[in-house]
Scaffold this active site. Sequence first.
Site, PDB file in Angstrom:
ATOM      1  N   GLY A   9      31.803  46.031  38.357  1.00  0.00           N
ATOM      2  CA  GLY A   9      31.984  47.467  38.582  1.00  0.00           C
ATOM      3  C   GLY A   9      31.434  48.299  37.446  1.00  0.00           C
ATOM      4  O   GLY A   9      31.960  49.364  37.119  1.00  0.00           O
ATOM      5  N   ALA A  10      30.319  47.833  36.858  1.00  0.00           N
ATOM      6  CA  ALA A  10      29.823  48.432  35.616  1.00  0.00           C
ATOM      7  C   ALA A  10      28.796  49.536  35.805  1.00  0.00           C
ATOM      8  O   ALA A  10      28.310  50.088  34.828  1.00  0.00           O
ATOM      9  CB  ALA A  10      29.204  47.330  34.738  1.00  0.00           C
ATOM     10  N   ASP A  44      27.514  42.943  46.320  1.00  0.00           N
ATOM     11  CA  ASP A  44      28.766  43.366  46.946  1.00  0.00           C
ATOM     12  C   ASP A  44      29.779  42.251  46.765  1.00  0.00           C
ATOM     13  O   ASP A  44      29.702  41.211  47.430  1.00  0.00           O
ATOM     14  CB  ASP A  44      28.532  43.648  48.426  1.00  0.00           C
ATOM     15  CG  ASP A  44      29.798  44.075  49.162  1.00  0.00           C
ATOM     16  OD1 ASP A  44      30.865  44.177  48.511  1.00  0.00           O
ATOM     17  OD2 ASP A  44      29.728  44.296  50.390  1.00  0.00           O
ATOM     18  N   TYR A 137      45.703  49.726  49.375  1.00  0.00           N
ATOM     19  CA  TYR A 137      45.210  49.803  47.994  1.00  0.00           C
ATOM     20  C   TYR A 137      46.320  49.416  47.022  1.00  0.00           C
ATOM     21  O   TYR A 137      46.124  48.601  46.121  1.00  0.00           O
ATOM     22  CB  TYR A 137      44.710  51.217  47.702  1.00  0.00           C
ATOM     23  CG  TYR A 137      44.276  51.431  46.276  1.00  0.00           C
ATOM     24  CD1 TYR A 137      43.038  50.974  45.834  1.00  0.00           C
ATOM     25  CD2 TYR A 137      45.109  52.094  45.367  1.00  0.00           C
ATOM     26  CE1 TYR A 137      42.635  51.168  44.516  1.00  0.00           C
ATOM     27  CE2 TYR A 137      44.720  52.280  44.053  1.00  0.00           C
ATOM     28  CZ  TYR A 137      43.476  51.827  43.635  1.00  0.00           C
ATOM     29  OH  TYR A 137      43.091  52.000  42.322  1.00  0.00           O
ATOM     30  N   SER A 138      47.506  49.994  47.224  1.00  0.00           N
ATOM     31  CA  SER A 138      48.648  49.676  46.369  1.00  0.00           C
ATOM     32  C   SER A 138      48.979  48.192  46.432  1.00  0.00           C
ATOM     33  O   SER A 138      49.269  47.551  45.409  1.00  0.00           O
ATOM     34  CB  SER A 138      49.875  50.494  46.792  1.00  0.00           C
ATOM     35  OG  SER A 138      49.634  51.876  46.669  1.00  0.00           O
ATOM     36  N   LYS A 141      46.486  45.967  44.480  1.00  0.00           N
ATOM     37  CA  LYS A 141      46.664  46.067  43.037  1.00  0.00           C
ATOM     38  C   LYS A 141      47.966  45.404  42.579  1.00  0.00           C
ATOM     39  O   LYS A 141      48.039  44.855  41.471  1.00  0.00           O
ATOM     40  CB  LYS A 141      46.629  47.538  42.596  1.00  0.00           C
ATOM     41  CG  LYS A 141      45.280  48.220  42.826  1.00  0.00           C
ATOM     42  CD  LYS A 141      44.156  47.514  42.076  1.00  0.00           C
ATOM     43  CE  LYS A 141      42.846  48.280  42.174  1.00  0.00           C
ATOM     44  NZ  LYS A 141      41.756  47.632  41.422  1.00  0.00           N
ATOM     45  N   GLN A 219      50.494  40.466  30.778  1.00  0.00           N
ATOM     46  CA  GLN A 219      51.130  41.784  30.725  1.00  0.00           C
ATOM     47  C   GLN A 219      50.427  42.813  31.622  1.00  0.00           C
ATOM     48  O   GLN A 219      49.220  42.778  31.795  1.00  0.00           O
ATOM     49  CB  GLN A 219      51.147  42.301  29.294  1.00  0.00           C
ATOM     50  CG  GLN A 219      51.895  41.396  28.328  1.00  0.00           C
ATOM     51  CD  GLN A 219      53.320  41.133  28.767  1.00  0.00           C
ATOM     52  OE1 GLN A 219      54.094  42.047  29.015  1.00  0.00           O
ATOM     53  NE2 GLN A 219      53.683  39.855  28.864  1.00  0.00           N
TER      54      GLN A 219
END
Length: 231
Positions: A9-10, A44, A137-138, A141, A219
Amino acid sequence: MIKNILITGASSGIGKEISKVLSNHNLFLTGRRNLNQNNYFACDLSEYNSCKELIQKADEYFNSKIDILINCAGSYIYKPIEKMTENEINYLINLNFKSVYILSSFIIPYMKKNNWGRIINIGSISGMVGEGQAALYSATKAALSGLTKALALEAAQNNITANQINPGWVETPLVNILNDNEKQEIIDVTPQKRFITPNEIAKLCEYLITDNAKGLTGQNINLCAGLSIGC
């Protein structure tokens, strides 16, 4: 010490800023946009074969030594759960979660061989507290958070750490599509009354890859201007 770092994703936003901050290291970058540089591969990552090809390209570029993986690629769809299409569901799961799992499975053997490594996953505060109209999306993640903890446990005895950064609203081009009222609503419910900057995330990545952070693993770090604690 200079490290070999793969950053996904750069080509824009947070990933692009991370690449700038870590430019003193050896970088291999990927994104969906085409960039004319020899350390970049456009693909992709929602496709398994693209993940596999990316690792092959990075392996060639780094001469079979990959020290650090920073997973920044991801996508966001704001839509009620009942209106999500099957293609959208598959795409978000594959890009936001499955690609991280696949890339990690390919790269951890490099790290174990060298008895050192760092994995940093860019999550979202939405995965920690939930976000209405962005249920999938939530969920992706939140799943990433579980993966990060499990990877940290699996690799702990090989001097490999895995951590996740969960940004709140970040000042990227995505924010520019919001009107002034929408931006103000976000600021009003954010305790620090501001957006996070990409540079803050990049600087945290810079710290996490150092030996000073070797005791920090598994973490979830909520870099969200206080969103995770209420308003």
